[in-house]
Design an enzyme around this catalytic site. Structure first.
Site, PDB file in Angstrom:
ATOM      1  N   SER A  10      47.746  33.030  30.599  1.00 40.44           N
ATOM      2  CA  SER A  10      46.943  34.045  31.366  1.00 40.44           C
ATOM      3  C   SER A  10      47.290  34.708  32.618  1.00 40.44           C
ATOM      4  O   SER A  10      48.064  35.823  32.097  1.00 40.44           O
ATOM      5  CB  SER A  10      45.864  32.735  31.790  1.00 40.44           C
ATOM      6  OG  SER A  10      44.619  33.557  32.028  1.00 40.44           O
ATOM      7  N   HIS A  32      50.903  36.330  46.790  1.00 42.29           N
ATOM      8  CA  HIS A  32      50.597  37.233  47.946  1.00 42.29           C
ATOM      9  C   HIS A  32      51.311  36.774  49.206  1.00 42.29           C
ATOM     10  O   HIS A  32      51.142  35.545  49.338  1.00 42.29           O
ATOM     11  CB  HIS A  32      49.282  37.455  48.026  1.00 42.29           C
ATOM     12  CG  HIS A  32      48.302  37.787  46.850  1.00 42.29           C
ATOM     13  ND1 HIS A  32      48.261  39.022  46.308  1.00 42.29           N
ATOM     14  CD2 HIS A  32      47.826  37.066  45.807  1.00 42.29           C
ATOM     15  CE1 HIS A  32      47.697  39.393  45.206  1.00 42.29           C
ATOM     16  NE2 HIS A  32      47.137  37.852  45.061  1.00 42.29           N
ATOM     17  N   CYS A  70      45.677  28.655  30.145  1.00 39.15           N
ATOM     18  CA  CYS A  70      44.957  27.750  29.034  1.00 39.15           C
ATOM     19  C   CYS A  70      45.788  26.711  28.685  1.00 39.15           C
ATOM     20  O   CYS A  70      45.204  25.690  27.779  1.00 39.15           O
ATOM     21  CB  CYS A  70      44.627  28.365  27.804  1.00 39.15           C
ATOM     22  SG  CYS A  70      46.045  29.437  27.149  1.00 39.15           S
TER      23      CYS A  70
END
Length: 121
Positions: free
Chosen positions: A59, A64, A79
């Site tokens: 995924s 950040h 997943c």
């Protein structure tokens, strides 16, 4: 269906404004969760701060940074249900964080096809 991990890392070491160090940490964490990078992007902001994002085989993975606060926000969506096992310790080690706030959400599709989200801390 999937697991989403949100981690807030506090008191991180000086690597938060180093693109190579952030990319290396991301690669190690992605490898740790047993995924492969499909595509990645990294951006250095002026005057400081970095955003790293990768589409991974299970995924996505993002970082950040706010170097002026010694803070990094990490998001892992996968997943693969085993992603959560140990990733908190791995992130703390990679970033040299003094403290980590770790949340895990299980994302599920119910019987009528709507998405269910449950959160645990």
């Amino acid at each position: 269906m999937a697991v989403q991990i949100v981690a807030d890392l506090y008191g991180c070491k000086d690597m938060l404004d180093d693109m190579a160090a952030i990319t290396d940490a991301a690669h190690k964490a992605i490898d740790y969760v047993g995924a492969q990078i499909v595509e990645e992007c990294v951006h250095k902001f002026e005057p400081i701060g970095i955003t790293y994002f990768a589409v991974i085989s299970t995924s996505h993975f993002s970082i950040h940074t706010w170097p002026e606060y010694g803070y990094a926000a990490v998001d892992v969506f996968s997943c693969n249900d085993t992603v959560a096992d140990g990733i908190s310790r791995m992130l703390k080690e990679l970033f040299g964080a003094d403290k980590i706030l770790f949340r895990q959400m299980e994302r599920k599709i119910d019987s009528v096809g709507s998405l269910q989200v449950t959160q645990s801390e």
